[in-house]
Design a protein around this motif. Structure first.
Motif, PDB file in Angstrom:
ATOM      1  N   VAL A  29       0.802  -1.217   0.000  1.00 38.74           N
ATOM      2  CA  VAL A  29       0.000   0.000   0.000  1.00 38.74           C
ATOM      3  C   VAL A  29       0.836   1.269   0.000  1.00 38.74           C
ATOM      4  O   VAL A  29       0.289   2.362  -0.134  1.00 38.74           O
ATOM      5  N   LEU A  30       2.169   1.154   0.146  1.00 47.01           N
ATOM      6  CA  LEU A  30       2.977   2.366   0.244  1.00 47.01           C
ATOM      7  C   LEU A  30       3.768   2.635  -1.028  1.00 47.01           C
ATOM      8  O   LEU A  30       3.554   3.650  -1.696  1.00 47.01           O
ATOM      9  N   ALA A  31       4.686   1.750  -1.369  1.00 45.64           N
ATOM     10  CA  ALA A  31       5.549   2.006  -2.521  1.00 45.64           C
ATOM     11  C   ALA A  31       6.152   0.708  -3.019  1.00 45.64           C
ATOM     12  O   ALA A  31       6.409  -0.208  -2.236  1.00 45.64           O
ATOM     13  N   GLU A  32       6.385   0.638  -4.319  1.00 48.33           N
ATOM     14  CA  GLU A  32       6.941  -0.570  -4.904  1.00 48.33           C
ATOM     15  C   GLU A  32       8.341  -0.850  -4.375  1.00 48.33           C
ATOM     16  O   GLU A  32       8.753  -2.012  -4.250  1.00 48.33           O
ATOM     17  N   ALA A  33       9.088   0.220  -4.063  1.00 44.85           N
ATOM     18  CA  ALA A  33      10.440   0.026  -3.540  1.00 44.85           C
ATOM     19  C   ALA A  33      10.423  -0.727  -2.217  1.00 44.85           C
ATOM     20  O   ALA A  33      11.278  -1.591  -1.965  1.00 44.85           O
ATOM     21  N   ALA A 127      -5.308  -3.534   5.871  1.00 40.81           N
ATOM     22  CA  ALA A 127      -6.597  -2.859   5.991  1.00 40.81           C
ATOM     23  C   ALA A 127      -6.397  -1.400   6.387  1.00 40.81           C
ATOM     24  O   ALA A 127      -7.025  -0.498   5.821  1.00 40.81           O
ATOM     25  N   GLY A 128      -5.512  -1.154   7.365  1.00 34.93           N
ATOM     26  CA  GLY A 128      -5.241   0.222   7.774  1.00 34.93           C
ATOM     27  C   GLY A 128      -4.638   1.048   6.655  1.00 34.93           C
ATOM     28  O   GLY A 128      -5.005   2.210   6.450  1.00 34.93           O
ATOM     29  N   GLY A 129      -3.706   0.441   5.901  1.00 34.07           N
ATOM     30  CA  GLY A 129      -3.081   1.163   4.793  1.00 34.07           C
ATOM     31  C   GLY A 129      -4.066   1.507   3.702  1.00 34.07           C
ATOM     32  O   GLY A 129      -4.056   2.624   3.167  1.00 34.07           O
ATOM     33  N   TRP A 130      -4.942   0.574   3.369  1.00 36.47           N
ATOM     34  CA  TRP A 130      -5.920   0.852   2.314  1.00 36.47           C
ATOM     35  C   TRP A 130      -6.970   1.857   2.774  1.00 36.47           C
ATOM     36  O   TRP A 130      -7.449   2.669   1.994  1.00 36.47           O
ATOM     37  N   LEU A 131      -7.346   1.819   4.048  1.00 42.96           N
ATOM     38  CA  LEU A 131      -8.285   2.820   4.553  1.00 42.96           C
ATOM     39  C   LEU A 131      -7.656   4.208   4.502  1.00 42.96           C
ATOM     40  O   LEU A 131      -8.312   5.191   4.150  1.00 42.96           O
ATOM     41  N   LEU A 132      -6.360   4.291   4.854  1.00 51.25           N
ATOM     42  CA  LEU A 132      -5.661   5.574   4.775  1.00 51.25           C
ATOM     43  C   LEU A 132      -5.572   6.049   3.328  1.00 51.25           C
ATOM     44  O   LEU A 132      -5.800   7.225   3.028  1.00 51.25           O
ATOM     45  N   ALA A 133      -5.255   5.123   2.411  1.00 47.98           N
ATOM     46  CA  ALA A 133      -5.169   5.481   0.997  1.00 47.98           C
ATOM     47  C   ALA A 133      -6.524   5.956   0.472  1.00 47.98           C
ATOM     48  O   ALA A 133      -6.605   6.898  -0.318  1.00 47.98           O
ATOM     49  N   ALA A 134      -7.586   5.291   0.927  1.00 46.27           N
ATOM     50  CA  ALA A 134      -8.919   5.694   0.496  1.00 46.27           C
ATOM     51  C   ALA A 134      -9.256   7.088   1.024  1.00 46.27           C
ATOM     52  O   ALA A 134      -9.826   7.917   0.299  1.00 46.27           O
ATOM     53  N   ALA A 188      -5.040  -5.999  -3.916  1.00 42.86           N
ATOM     54  CA  ALA A 188      -6.360  -6.420  -3.449  1.00 42.86           C
ATOM     55  C   ALA A 188      -6.629  -7.871  -3.821  1.00 42.86           C
ATOM     56  O   ALA A 188      -7.119  -8.662  -3.012  1.00 42.86           O
ATOM     57  N   ILE A 189      -6.281  -8.222  -5.061  1.00 45.57           N
ATOM     58  CA  ILE A 189      -6.494  -9.598  -5.508  1.00 45.57           C
ATOM     59  C   ILE A 189      -5.569 -10.554  -4.747  1.00 45.57           C
ATOM     60  O   ILE A 189      -5.961 -11.669  -4.385  1.00 45.57           O
ATOM     61  N   ALA A 190      -4.336 -10.100  -4.486  1.00 47.42           N
ATOM     62  CA  ALA A 190      -3.358 -10.967  -3.831  1.00 47.42           C
ATOM     63  C   ALA A 190      -3.784 -11.356  -2.421  1.00 47.42           C
ATOM     64  O   ALA A 190      -3.529 -12.471  -1.975  1.00 47.42           O
ATOM     65  N   VAL A 191      -4.431 -10.431  -1.701  1.00 45.55           N
ATOM     66  CA  VAL A 191      -4.795 -10.722  -0.312  1.00 45.55           C
ATOM     67  C   VAL A 191      -6.216 -11.255  -0.177  1.00 45.55           C
ATOM     68  O   VAL A 191      -6.627 -11.644   0.917  1.00 45.55           O
ATOM     69  N   LEU A 192      -6.961 -11.293  -1.289  1.00 48.16           N
ATOM     70  CA  LEU A 192      -8.346 -11.750  -1.199  1.00 48.16           C
ATOM     71  C   LEU A 192      -8.431 -13.211  -0.770  1.00 48.16           C
ATOM     72  O   LEU A 192      -9.235 -13.562   0.100  1.00 48.16           O
ATOM     73  N   GLY A 193      -7.575 -14.062  -1.371  1.00 53.25           N
ATOM     74  CA  GLY A 193      -7.593 -15.484  -1.017  1.00 53.25           C
ATOM     75  C   GLY A 193      -7.303 -15.739   0.454  1.00 53.25           C
ATOM     76  O   GLY A 193      -8.110 -16.389   1.147  1.00 53.25           O
ATOM     77  N   PRO A 194      -6.163 -15.225   0.969  1.00 53.37           N
ATOM     78  CA  PRO A 194      -5.879 -15.415   2.401  1.00 53.37           C
ATOM     79  C   PRO A 194      -6.959 -14.819   3.302  1.00 53.37           C
ATOM     80  O   PRO A 194      -7.300 -15.408   4.343  1.00 53.37           O
ATOM     81  N   ALA A 195      -7.497 -13.657   2.915  1.00 52.30           N
ATOM     82  CA  ALA A 195      -8.535 -13.039   3.750  1.00 52.30           C
ATOM     83  C   ALA A 195      -9.785 -13.909   3.798  1.00 52.30           C
ATOM     84  O   ALA A 195     -10.401 -14.087   4.862  1.00 52.30           O
ATOM     85  N   LEU A 196     -10.173 -14.480   2.669  1.00 49.59           N
ATOM     86  CA  LEU A 196     -11.328 -15.381   2.649  1.00 49.59           C
ATOM     87  C   LEU A 196     -11.064 -16.632   3.477  1.00 49.59           C
ATOM     88  O   LEU A 196     -11.962 -17.145   4.154  1.00 49.59           O
ATOM     89  N   ALA A 197      -9.813 -17.132   3.417  1.00 49.98           N
ATOM     90  CA  ALA A 197      -9.464 -18.318   4.196  1.00 49.98           C
ATOM     91  C   ALA A 197      -9.591 -18.044   5.693  1.00 49.98           C
ATOM     92  O   ALA A 197     -10.132 -18.858   6.448  1.00 49.98           O
TER      93      ALA A 197
END
Length: 216
Positions: A29-33, A127-134, A188-197
């Motif tokens: 959620v922050l930077a590719e680096a 979740a916190g990072g995406w809420l901040l980004a939103a 979002a897609i990458a963490v969807l599977g683990p989050a559903l699990a």
């Protein structure tokens, strides 16, 4: 080695794993680096565990790791094949070789995760990072920012200031702070599977609530 010393040493390894996976989550959620730094450390930690014979992999995970390493090897070898066959005129930029690390990064994360995955920490960071980004995206949608973003974020101000509104009702940067970056969607897609699990299997209420928030 006594039982106490083995316990302490095992705790240190798990702490190292938690730190690396936490860095990896922040990079989403922050930077590719930052994400690349997490990938490098995860790979280095997985190799260290393998050399010290602390890595115990199930058969399916072992197959995934072998396939990832084989694909990474082909990515490193393919430029030479392209040159020899005339499909390319010159060697690619060095950064192209760095992309081969992405192929083994997921396998490295799977390896170090065998020592334990801090799901609550990862869920909170993402979740916190995406809420901040939103929140930042919503603010940027309403107000044009006058400051120059840090260079390591690689944010183009001309893209941040895209105007998708009308002259009567202008809106700045409808894409938002991070929304125009593919990393947000891919993460979002990458963490969807683990989050559903976690949502479906965890018996801890707060973990299921947090996983549900990540899914949403």
């Amino acid at each position: 080695m006594s039982t106490d010393s083995r316990t302490v040493e095992g705790g240190r390894w798990r702490t190292a794993v938690a730190a690396v996976l936490g860095l990896y989550a922040v990079g989403l959620v922050l930077a590719e680096a930052v994400l690349q730094a997490g990938a490098i450390l995860a790979t280095a930690l997985a190799l260290t565990l393998a050399v010290t014979k602390r890595l115990r992999l199930e058969k399916d995970v072992r197959a995934f790791v072998l396939a990832s390493v084989a694909l990474c090897g082909w990515q490193l070898l393919s430029p030479a094949v392209a040159l020899l066959t005339g499909a390319a005129a010159k060697w690619p930029r060095g950064a192209r070789y760095g992309q081969a690390l992405d192929t083994v990064a997921a396998a490295a994360v799977a390896c170090i995760g065998t020592l334990g995955v801090p799901w609550l920490l990862l869920g909170g960071l993402i979740a916190g990072g995406w809420l901040l980004a939103a929140g930042l995206g919503f603010f940027q949608h309403r107000v044009r920012w006058p400051w120059e973003p840090p260079a390591f974020l690689k944010l183009n101000l001309s893209r941040l200031h895209e105007n998708f509104g009308t002259e009567e009702s202008p809106r700045f940067a409808a894409g938002g702070f991070f929304f125009h970056r593919l990393r947000f969607a891919h993460g979002a897609i990458a963490v969807l599977g683990p989050a559903l699990a976690v949502l479906g299997r965890s018996r801890v209420t707060r973990q299921r609530v947090l996983a549900g928030a990540v899914v949403l």
